[in-house]
Write an enzyme that holds these catalytic residues in place. Structure first.
Site, mmCIF file in Angstrom:
data_model
loop_
_atom_site.group_PDB
_atom_site.id
_atom_site.type_symbol
_atom_site.label_atom_id
_atom_site.label_comp_id
_atom_site.label_asym_id
_atom_site.label_seq_id
_atom_site.Cartn_x
_atom_site.Cartn_y
_atom_site.Cartn_z
ATOM 1 N N TYR A 1 64.795 37.107 31.460
ATOM 2 C CA TYR A 1 66.140 37.591 31.804
ATOM 3 C C TYR A 1 66.051 38.769 32.781
ATOM 4 O O TYR A 1 66.741 38.807 33.807
ATOM 5 C CB TYR A 1 66.848 38.007 30.508
ATOM 6 C CG TYR A 1 68.322 38.303 30.643
ATOM 7 C CD1 TYR A 1 69.270 37.285 30.569
ATOM 8 C CD2 TYR A 1 68.779 39.614 30.822
ATOM 9 C CE1 TYR A 1 70.629 37.562 30.679
ATOM 10 C CE2 TYR A 1 70.128 39.890 30.926
ATOM 11 C CZ TYR A 1 71.056 38.862 30.854
ATOM 12 O OH TYR A 1 72.400 39.141 30.954
ATOM 13 N N SER B 1 73.273 42.304 35.838
ATOM 14 C CA SER B 1 73.272 42.932 34.516
ATOM 15 C C SER B 1 72.688 44.333 34.678
ATOM 16 O O SER B 1 72.001 44.615 35.679
ATOM 17 C CB SER B 1 72.376 42.113 33.580
ATOM 18 O OG SER B 1 72.078 42.826 32.396
HETATM 19 P P1 NAD Z 1 78.499 33.141 27.515
HETATM 20 O O1 NAD Z 1 77.402 32.514 26.731
HETATM 21 O O2 NAD Z 1 79.757 33.556 26.821
HETATM 22 O O3 NAD Z 1 78.915 32.187 28.736
HETATM 23 C C1 NAD Z 1 77.962 31.552 29.523
HETATM 24 C C2 NAD Z 1 78.635 30.476 30.350
HETATM 25 O O4 NAD Z 1 77.618 29.832 31.131
HETATM 26 C C3 NAD Z 1 79.297 29.389 29.510
HETATM 27 O O5 NAD Z 1 80.474 28.948 30.151
HETATM 28 C C4 NAD Z 1 78.250 28.273 29.509
HETATM 29 O O6 NAD Z 1 78.792 26.971 29.305
HETATM 30 C C5 NAD Z 1 77.703 28.441 30.908
HETATM 31 N N1 NAD Z 1 76.395 27.824 31.088
HETATM 32 C C6 NAD Z 1 75.253 28.038 30.380
HETATM 33 N N2 NAD Z 1 74.275 27.252 30.851
HETATM 34 C C7 NAD Z 1 74.798 26.542 31.876
HETATM 35 C C8 NAD Z 1 74.289 25.559 32.764
HETATM 36 N N3 NAD Z 1 73.020 25.129 32.698
HETATM 37 N N4 NAD Z 1 75.124 25.037 33.690
HETATM 38 C C9 NAD Z 1 76.414 25.432 33.766
HETATM 39 N N5 NAD Z 1 76.955 26.354 32.960
HETATM 40 C C10 NAD Z 1 76.147 26.901 32.031
HETATM 41 O O7 NAD Z 1 77.789 34.360 28.257
HETATM 42 P P2 NAD Z 1 78.389 35.688 28.959
HETATM 43 O O8 NAD Z 1 77.997 36.839 28.121
HETATM 44 O O9 NAD Z 1 79.800 35.520 29.349
HETATM 45 O O10 NAD Z 1 77.442 35.757 30.241
HETATM 46 C C11 NAD Z 1 77.886 35.439 31.541
HETATM 47 C C12 NAD Z 1 76.977 36.110 32.556
HETATM 48 O O11 NAD Z 1 77.067 37.524 32.407
HETATM 49 C C13 NAD Z 1 75.502 35.757 32.400
HETATM 50 O O12 NAD Z 1 74.892 35.625 33.676
HETATM 51 C C14 NAD Z 1 74.935 36.970 31.686
HETATM 52 O O13 NAD Z 1 73.581 37.152 31.942
HETATM 53 C C15 NAD Z 1 75.770 38.066 32.300
HETATM 54 N N6 NAD Z 1 75.824 39.304 31.519
HETATM 55 C C16 NAD Z 1 76.318 39.302 30.248
HETATM 56 C C17 NAD Z 1 76.352 40.498 29.548
HETATM 57 C C18 NAD Z 1 76.904 40.583 28.159
HETATM 58 O O14 NAD Z 1 76.750 41.643 27.548
HETATM 59 N N7 NAD Z 1 77.542 39.561 27.628
HETATM 60 C C19 NAD Z 1 75.890 41.677 30.139
HETATM 61 C C20 NAD Z 1 75.391 41.627 31.420
HETATM 62 C C21 NAD Z 1 75.369 40.437 32.106
#
Ligand code: NAD
Length: 260
Positions: free
Chosen positions: A155, A142
């Site tokens: 985080y 991130s």
């Molecule tokens: P999201 O909530 O849409 O998806 C998260 C996914 O992780 C889902 O499929 C959920 O079922 C799964 N998950 C959660 N806990 C779990 C567990 N214990 N075991 C297995 N699966 C699990 O979130 P997102 O925004 O798509 O985030 C995905 C990644 O990207 C994360 O690591 C997040 O930190 C990172 N990220 C997101 C952003 C953003 O702006 N959305 C920015 C930077 C980084």
């Protein structure tokens, strides 16, 4: 180029992981989906991926906070596809509060899911990649792997940690056609971020649209969201032969957030 290779994308039932899984499948990569959700919807997703992209698709319900389930997921991919070539550590959760009020159980689960899960998955996937002398590991970190924001102690700690983990794995495998890189997105409009926008709108008594604008203008000079498909395209490049000498980097996709 990647046709016939096999990948795990953790946390791919939603958001970034889902977009990345589809982008890889479009290149002919077999996909093992992972993440939580409705069993029927996940089965539909699995079948549709097979039909649309003419690849094999499997699913593991492994909980990324459980090391034994993570190891079983890696074995499932190797048994189902014959080999695991690409590992995308993406599953992640968020919780916000000031440090003095941050609940210990939230700290533990964010460190387990956002950081330790990648260690367990990489450890289990490496022997197969080393035997075949080819592998691509991509950790979804991130902008918070490079800079901090208030209220995100767990985080930010996990994401800085995964950037460090990326460098160690890159160094240890630098001569084996195995690369390990981290992608550092800014804001991506997924359920994880939508919740932060909704919370903000409620707290400040503003519309969701205003909260959306505020969120972007606070951090992201481009004023635009990165999309899951943009991240998928970057991963396809990092998996290509042209990227063989790119390893150990945090790759920001943040509209200038960390350039400031
Ligand atoms: P999201 O909530 O849409 O998806 C998260 C996914 O992780 C889902 O499929 C959920 O079922 C799964 N998950 C959660 N806990 C779990 C567990 N214990 N075991 C297995 N699966 C699990 O979130 P997102 O925004 O798509 O985030 C995905 C990644 O990207 C994360 O690591 C997040 O930190 C990172 N990220 C997101 C952003 C953003 O702006 N959305 C920015 C930077 C980084």
């Amino acid at each position: 180029m990647l046709k016939g290779k096999s990948a795990i994308v953790t946390g791919s039932t939603s958001g970034i992981g889902l977009g990345v899984a589809h982008t890889l499948a479009a290149q002919g990569v077999n996909i093992l989906f992972n993440g939580f959700g409705d069993a029927n919807e996940i089965e539909t997703l699995r079948k549709e991926t097979e039909t649309k992209f003419k690849v094999k698709a499997a699913y593991s319900n492994a909980d990324m906070s459980k090391p034994d389930q993570i190891r079983a997921m890696i074995k499932q991919a190797e048994d189902t596809f014959g080999q695991l070539d690409i590992l995308v550590n993406n599953a992640g959760i968020q919780f916000t509060a000031r440090t003095e009020a941050f609940p210990e159980d939230k700290w533990d689960s964010i460190i387990a899911i956002n950081l330790s899960s990648a260690f367990h998955a990489i450890k289990a996937a490496l022997p197969g990649m080393q035997k075949r002398n080819w592998g691509r590991i991509i950790n979804i970190a991130s902008a918070h792997g490079l800079v901090a924001s208030a209220q995100k102690i767990a985080y930010v700690s996990a994401k800085h940690g995964i950037v460090g983990m990326t460098k160690v794995v890159a160094l240890e495998n630098a001569q084996q056609n195995i690369t390990c890189n981290a992608i550092c997105p800014g804001w991506v409009l997924t359920p994880l971020v939508q919740k932060q926008i909704d919370d903000r709108a409620k707290k400040e008594g503003i519309t969701v649209e205003q909260a959306n604008k505020e969120l972007l203008s606070e951090k992201e000079p481009s004023q635009r969201f990165t999309t899951p498909e943009d991240i998928g395209a970057a991963i396809v490049f990092l998996c290509s032969e042209a990227a063989i000498n790119i390893t150990g980097i945090p790759f920001p996709m943040d509209g200038g957030w960390t350039a400031q």
